[in-house]
Scaffold this motif. Sequence first.
Motif, mmCIF file in Angstrom:
data_model
loop_
_atom_site.group_PDB
_atom_site.id
_atom_site.type_symbol
_atom_site.label_atom_id
_atom_site.label_comp_id
_atom_site.label_asym_id
_atom_site.label_seq_id
_atom_site.Cartn_x
_atom_site.Cartn_y
_atom_site.Cartn_z
ATOM 1 N N GLY A 259 70.506 4.045 46.368
ATOM 2 C CA GLY A 259 69.908 3.572 47.619
ATOM 3 C C GLY A 259 68.557 4.174 47.908
ATOM 4 N N ILE A 260 67.884 4.718 46.856
ATOM 5 C CA ILE A 260 66.549 5.305 47.072
ATOM 6 C C ILE A 260 65.524 4.672 46.132
ATOM 7 N N ALA A 261 65.751 3.397 45.772
ATOM 8 C CA ALA A 261 64.830 2.703 44.865
ATOM 9 C C ALA A 261 63.443 2.557 45.484
ATOM 10 N N HIS A 262 63.379 2.595 46.822
ATOM 11 C CA HIS A 262 62.085 2.455 47.500
ATOM 12 C C HIS A 262 61.114 3.563 47.115
ATOM 13 N N LEU A 263 61.624 4.700 46.654
ATOM 14 C CA LEU A 263 60.744 5.807 46.256
ATOM 15 C C LEU A 263 59.962 5.489 44.993
ATOM 16 N N LEU A 264 60.451 4.528 44.199
ATOM 17 C CA LEU A 264 59.789 4.189 42.939
ATOM 18 C C LEU A 264 58.643 3.204 43.122
ATOM 19 N N SER A 265 58.460 2.727 44.322
ATOM 20 C CA SER A 265 57.384 1.773 44.602
ATOM 21 C C SER A 265 56.347 2.442 45.484
ATOM 22 N N ILE A 266 55.098 1.996 45.312
ATOM 23 C CA ILE A 266 54.064 2.479 46.216
ATOM 24 C C ILE A 266 54.348 1.859 47.576
ATOM 25 N N SER A 267 54.759 2.665 48.502
ATOM 26 C CA SER A 267 55.168 2.138 49.797
ATOM 27 C C SER A 267 54.240 2.630 50.893
ATOM 28 N N ALA A 268 54.497 2.123 52.089
ATOM 29 C CA ALA A 268 53.712 2.539 53.242
ATOM 30 C C ALA A 268 53.850 4.040 53.489
ATOM 31 N N LEU A 269 55.015 4.588 53.135
ATOM 32 C CA LEU A 269 55.236 6.024 53.316
ATOM 33 C C LEU A 269 54.215 6.823 52.514
ATOM 34 N N HIS A 270 53.979 6.394 51.246
ATOM 35 C CA HIS A 270 52.981 7.061 50.404
ATOM 36 C C HIS A 270 51.605 7.006 51.070
ATOM 37 N N VAL A 271 51.211 5.790 51.423
ATOM 38 C CA VAL A 271 49.853 5.560 51.915
ATOM 39 C C VAL A 271 49.634 6.258 53.251
ATOM 40 N N SER A 272 50.610 6.170 54.138
ATOM 41 C CA SER A 272 50.484 6.824 55.443
ATOM 42 C C SER A 272 50.340 8.339 55.273
ATOM 43 N N LEU A 273 51.184 8.904 54.422
ATOM 44 C CA LEU A 273 51.150 10.342 54.162
ATOM 45 C C LEU A 273 49.794 10.769 53.619
ATOM 46 N N LEU A 274 49.328 10.045 52.598
ATOM 47 C CA LEU A 274 48.063 10.392 51.949
ATOM 48 C C LEU A 274 46.882 10.155 52.886
ATOM 49 N N GLY A 275 46.855 8.973 53.534
ATOM 50 C CA GLY A 275 45.716 8.620 54.379
ATOM 51 C C GLY A 275 45.555 9.540 55.569
ATOM 52 N N LEU A 276 46.645 9.807 56.265
ATOM 53 C CA LEU A 276 46.567 10.664 57.444
ATOM 54 C C LEU A 276 46.191 12.093 57.068
ATOM 55 N N THR A 277 46.715 12.567 55.931
ATOM 56 C CA THR A 277 46.376 13.924 55.468
ATOM 57 C C THR A 277 44.881 14.033 55.188
ATOM 58 N N ILE A 278 44.341 13.048 54.480
ATOM 59 C CA ILE A 278 42.907 13.058 54.155
ATOM 60 C C ILE A 278 42.070 13.019 55.427
ATOM 61 N N TYR A 279 42.438 12.099 56.346
ATOM 62 C CA TYR A 279 41.654 11.950 57.581
ATOM 63 C C TYR A 279 41.688 13.230 58.421
ATOM 64 N N PHE A 443 60.227 14.377 49.723
ATOM 65 C CA PHE A 443 59.305 13.444 49.099
ATOM 66 C C PHE A 443 57.854 13.778 49.441
ATOM 67 N N SER A 444 57.621 14.244 50.664
ATOM 68 C CA SER A 444 56.266 14.619 51.071
ATOM 69 C C SER A 444 55.721 15.716 50.162
ATOM 70 N N LEU A 445 56.536 16.746 49.921
ATOM 71 C CA LEU A 445 56.119 17.840 49.040
ATOM 72 C C LEU A 445 55.919 17.339 47.616
ATOM 73 N N LEU A 446 56.812 16.465 47.165
ATOM 74 C CA LEU A 446 56.684 15.895 45.821
ATOM 75 C C LEU A 446 55.361 15.166 45.658
ATOM 76 N N MET A 447 54.989 14.351 46.640
ATOM 77 C CA MET A 447 53.758 13.573 46.542
ATOM 78 C C MET A 447 52.525 14.467 46.564
ATOM 79 N N VAL A 448 52.538 15.457 47.435
ATOM 80 C CA VAL A 448 51.406 16.400 47.493
ATOM 81 C C VAL A 448 51.235 17.088 46.141
ATOM 82 N N SER A 449 52.358 17.565 45.583
ATOM 83 C CA SER A 449 52.321 18.229 44.279
ATOM 84 C C SER A 449 51.827 17.291 43.184
#
Length: 826
Positions: A259-279, A443-449
């Motif tokens: 039930g965590i297949a959504h993690l394998l796709s580039i999702s809004a969670l990825h983009v929101s996390l990355l975009g807000l962090t950069i901004y 997942f947030s820590l995973l993406m940052v790493s």
Amino acid sequence: MERPIFIAAIFALITAFTSIFLGQELTIFVLIAGLLILLALREYKKVSYLYLIILLIIPIVSIRSYFYKNQAKLISNLEVKEELNANVSGYVTCITKTENGISFRLMNARVEVDKDVYNADDYGSEKTASEKTASGKTVSEKFSILVYAEANTDLLEGDYIEASGKLKRLNTSRNEGNYNQEEYYKSLGIRASFTILDLKKIDKSKTGIYPELFRLKGNLIGVYDKIFTKDKAAIVKAMTLGVRTDLTEQQKLDFKDSGIAHLLSISALHVSLLGLTIYKLLKRKLDYLVAAIIAVFIMLSYLIITNNGISCRRAVIMLIAYCIADNLARSNDLITTISLSLIILIVDDPYVITNTGFLLSFLSMAAIAFIYPIVINDEKILMLFKREELNKKDMKQKIKRKLSEAFCLSLSIQIATLPVIILMNYEVALLSVLLNLIVIPLFSLLMVSAFLSGIIGLFNIFLSLLFAGSSNYILDFYSLLMKISTSFKGSIILTGAPRREFVIAYYLILLVIIILAKLLRDEILFKYVSFFQKTLFGAYIFLIIIGLNLHYKELSGLNIVSLDVGQGDCQLVSLEGKNFLIDGGSTDIKNVGEYRIYPSLKYRGIKSLEAITVSHFDSDHVNGLIELLEKADRLEIKKIVIPDVEKLEENENYLKMIKLAKERGIKLEYIKAGDVLYFQKNKGFKITCLHPIKNFNYEDANDYSTSFLINYGDFKALTIGDATALAEKAIMDNAMAFGVDISNINLLKVGHHGSKTSSSKEFIDFTKPSFSIISCGIKNRYHHPNEETLDKLNAINSKIYITSKIGEIIINTKNSGKLTIRGYLD
């Protein structure tokens, strides 16, 4: 009116749905209804007439729907398997490995057809493309296409190409539950497929941002391949760059089943996390406007290299809205931002509403905005039960509250997306709520790493290994969690496809709950608070009841389905949970068991087969069954029934099947004429074998094709595999010998795909089937069904159904001999 953009978004959604599914002309009723609603709101709240501008969204979306509905006229009249010679040009994106080479997309490609001239009059004609006359001119259109090329084609994402080849329609599903390529890609804006025959030009000298961005993507892929193991690199590339090419089928299955297949796709969670962090990092050192421009530019670039996914587009739009609000010193209203992104996506392409990624993305955001405040807030749970007050000094209480809030957020998203997930997968992972509770914070820590290790690796591989450590540990932990979650028996519930009316009812009740909660929260009509609370409690109960009914419901009576497996045979016989599969194979559809037969079983919620029966061991009858034995681990097969004849040990398919049966512990049973495969006396349901007799002497494998008579009350059906005229004579003789009546049968599965070697006049005249079904492939090289066979059936007024013309054939009877029969494509 507090949120005019939210109202506009609702109108946009309704207009897109009406235009696509109900008819373009009905949008005028949406416009009238919208006008009446806004005039009523004006009377109630005295809103300005300026709010009537909202209604402009209705004609805009309607016009856009009309445009996309009539796009790609070059292929609008093409028949299945018909191709056009064409030239295409455009930028390469989304390169993916396929079984026979690679595929990629050309977005907004220029397509020129040099075979036929399509004048305006031709578009509406009933002629096929091959019937139109050529004049040496070309007709050009711009639309997005899915391209197939050989594996050794030297291409990189961002390359600009010009190529010639074959243009054709995308494949559509021909069975319930099968993947509909045409529908899926249409939701992504892709209208046709193209096979390259000659790559005329690869212009790598083109300048611009696209080649540079994809070159950066290629370099990042190289870094991940160096610093991670092969399996982990595949996961990291999927999560960060949208590259799913290297994921194994087992990896995809593990994430899906958990039930965590959504993690394998580039999702809004990825983009929101990355975009807000950069901004947020940039605005510490730079002017807010400059920080916003840089952050948005980076995220738009990221959107391009990650293949412009729908949920990512939504997240980037929301990020832009957040930056604008922040620069204007205004609060960012979540509902308004969601609505704005929905309007932009629908106006861009209304068909986006048919995309599951779009649905899941916006339903998740709707869950956060509307359902989460109902499930839990500072004062109450489910708007009914009082919550204990928080003691700010009590750390244990704080942790408990944070965990409960995280759980309720995950639960809210599951509530909103449950019907769509079931419609997509025909199953649901029970532990997904709990698992998401653990994996998403990590997942947030995973993406940052992962991002840091990739970027640093562009300059120094050794240093990037240090930053990749967290990713490695988290991926190992994910692997352990997935293993534990799928090890529980019953962790995956096979539901089958729910009826659409139950899905609609589910969302209507959910909408009622949201409205009632709003009334209670705002203390509107406070005199009726007690009534609203009772109604809300009742709505909760109804939602649970409807939720439990989100599964496949078989029609009462006997159901026989002749699956469209191309040039092959496969019949599914079902009665009240007892399921039998008669044959399953194809010579023109690759992986027919994996992609056509098993998905059809899942669609119907079938997790157990009483028996698989084999008429004979030609590939067009058994290669799909062999795939089921190899890959369908969660499908219980109680026994395999094989004709009782000699010399089977000489057949490779037979040896492979019995080997797989032994490995899975499936019982083998040999059957002969006179044996009863299944009998249920109280229902009058009986399956009797009428051929072959024991030690039947045959020269051709078709001669010994197992034949079954299916009785259900007064109903009689006969299925005879590839029985030849010789076998048909034996079937008639055996029926008389065993006192079985096969005259005037209701249904005949015509032998050997309608070949002239079967269906002898004597047999047809003896059985006199009221209905005849023929299973064969589209434009098959054998030219099945044969005209002589059709003439014989027409002579006795038998109504003929052919899978190559109408897809899967579904038959239902209620025990009286009368039946309903329809084709999937009818």
